[in-house]
Design an enzyme around this catalytic site. Structure first.
Site, PDB file in Angstrom:
ATOM      1  N   CYS A   2       0.862  -1.181   0.000  1.00  0.00           N
ATOM      2  CA  CYS A   2       0.000   0.000   0.000  1.00  0.00           C
ATOM      3  C   CYS A   2       0.894   1.225   0.000  1.00  0.00           C
ATOM      4  O   CYS A   2       1.604   1.484   0.971  1.00  0.00           O
ATOM      5  CB  CYS A   2      -0.909  -0.011   1.224  1.00  0.00           C
ATOM      6  SG  CYS A   2      -1.996   1.427   1.353  1.00  0.00           S
ATOM      7  N   GLU A 129      -3.500   0.789  -6.310  1.00  0.00           N
ATOM      8  CA  GLU A 129      -2.487  -0.190  -6.702  1.00  0.00           C
ATOM      9  C   GLU A 129      -2.341  -0.131  -8.215  1.00  0.00           C
ATOM     10  O   GLU A 129      -3.279   0.263  -8.922  1.00  0.00           O
ATOM     11  CB  GLU A 129      -2.895  -1.598  -6.254  1.00  0.00           C
ATOM     12  CG  GLU A 129      -1.777  -2.624  -6.319  1.00  0.00           C
ATOM     13  CD  GLU A 129      -0.544  -2.189  -5.558  1.00  0.00           C
ATOM     14  OE1 GLU A 129       0.397  -1.669  -6.207  1.00  0.00           O
ATOM     15  OE2 GLU A 129      -0.512  -2.350  -4.331  1.00  0.00           O
TER      16      GLU A 129
END
Length: 335
Positions: A2, A129
């Site tokens: 992340c 992402e």
């Protein structure tokens, strides 16, 4: 992993969205730690070293309160350990944005805070992402499936009841570093990551450790009653997530606009042309910000969605439109 998030709610709305029931069953809204609401700046594109809202036990700041009580603090993304010897935290040589769950007990950086009960929950609308698509890195936005429109629009006698988007709740660790010159202490955090779930492994082999539901949040934060080993049982992949591709505008962390989270259609060379109503919605979103200031290329999807009409991306749009209607109605009433 992340490495970028979105957190766009105002401080008061974050408090409402984090309401919980204490040990006596009373519904509470966690308060912000003194002055921390001013340090937090809403953003569609948060990167490491920025401040984010973090949920943790109030006992970390007030030793006489129960460890189940919660508070919201603004913390710097990228953990700086209490024993860091440099005067400038920017000289930290290690990347502490994320912490792997499988080595959490092996590295001094994370083992110390973990054993001391410094467990926290990082709050965000969602995270980003990237996956290579047609020789370019295509960003995706990942978030919790959102409540249905009828649930969001239910009338309630409690004006404090939160009817907006469901915040993503990621497990993390924090620490407090104090400058040698006696300056203000720096609170910082790291996001714990796990192996990607079946729903996410087409995109990346890692994902944040997401706590799904208030019971999991309660156990993770309550270090006084829940042991380290028991808490670590909560750290695992989940399938209850939704995602959609977004504009490459998010690739540049300086871009902070609603377009960062709006779904796009893959395969279209140019960004979709916005209708007049969409443009008005974007302008409203900007003005509403607090003055403080398939497996290879899936489109709109929710791992728990059954039909296209129920996708969380669609529900998110419904919520945004609902917010726009409410603001318009208030303006007309005032005029």
């Amino acid at each position: 992993m992340c490495g970028r998030t979105a957190c766009t709610l105002a401080p008061d709305d974050i408090s409402k969205a984090c309401a919980y029931r204490d040990n006596q069953g009373k519904r509470k809204k966690p308060e912000w730690r003194n002055g921390d609401s001013d340090k937090y700046k809403p953003s569609y594109n948060k990167s490491p070293q920025s401040n984010s809202p973090v949920l943790l036990s109030r006992n970390h700041f007030e030793k006489d309160v129960d460890t189940s009580e919660r508070v919201i603090a603004s913390m710097r993304w990228g953990l700086i350990p209490s024993w860091f010897s440099e005067q400038d935290p920017r000289k930290m040589q290690y990347n502490t944005t994320n912490c792997r769950s499988d080595t959490i007990m092996e590295k001094t950086l994370y083992k110390g805070p973990l054993l001391k009960g410094k467990r926290c929950v990082i709050l965000a609308n969602g995270f980003y992402e990237w996956k290579r698509h047609n020789e370019e890195k295509q960003p995706y936005y990942i978030y919790f499936p959102q409540p249905k429109e009828e649930k969001m629009s239910e009338e309630t006698d409690d004006s404090s009841e939160w009817k907006g988007c469901r915040l993503l709740t990621m497990a993390g660790l924090f620490d407090c570093w104090e400058p040698h010159d006696g300056g203000d202490p720096l609170y910082s955090y790291t996001v714990i990551t796990v192996n990607a779930s079946k729903c996410m492994n087409w995109l990346h082999d890692r994902m944040p450790a997401i706590l799904d539901g208030d019971e999991a949040i309660q156990k993770w934060l309550n270090f006084g009653e829940v042991s380290t080993q028991e808490a670590l049982q909560l750290i695992h992949p989940i399938e209850n997530i939704a995602f959609h591709p977004v504009s490459t505008r998010v690739n540049n962390s300086r871009n902070n606009t609603p377009e960062c989270i709006i779904p796009i259609e893959l395969g279209v060379k140019k960004e979709p042309t916005l209708s007049a109503s969409s443009k008005r919605m974007f302008e409203w979103l900007k003005s509403k910000s607090p003055k403080k200031e398939e497996p290879d290329s899936p489109g709109l999807q929710s791992c728990s969605a059954k039909t296209p009409k129920q996708t969380s991306a669609g529900l998110m749009h419904q919520w945004l439109k609902k917010e726009e209607r409410e603001v318009t109605a208030k303006k007309l009433k005032l005029n």
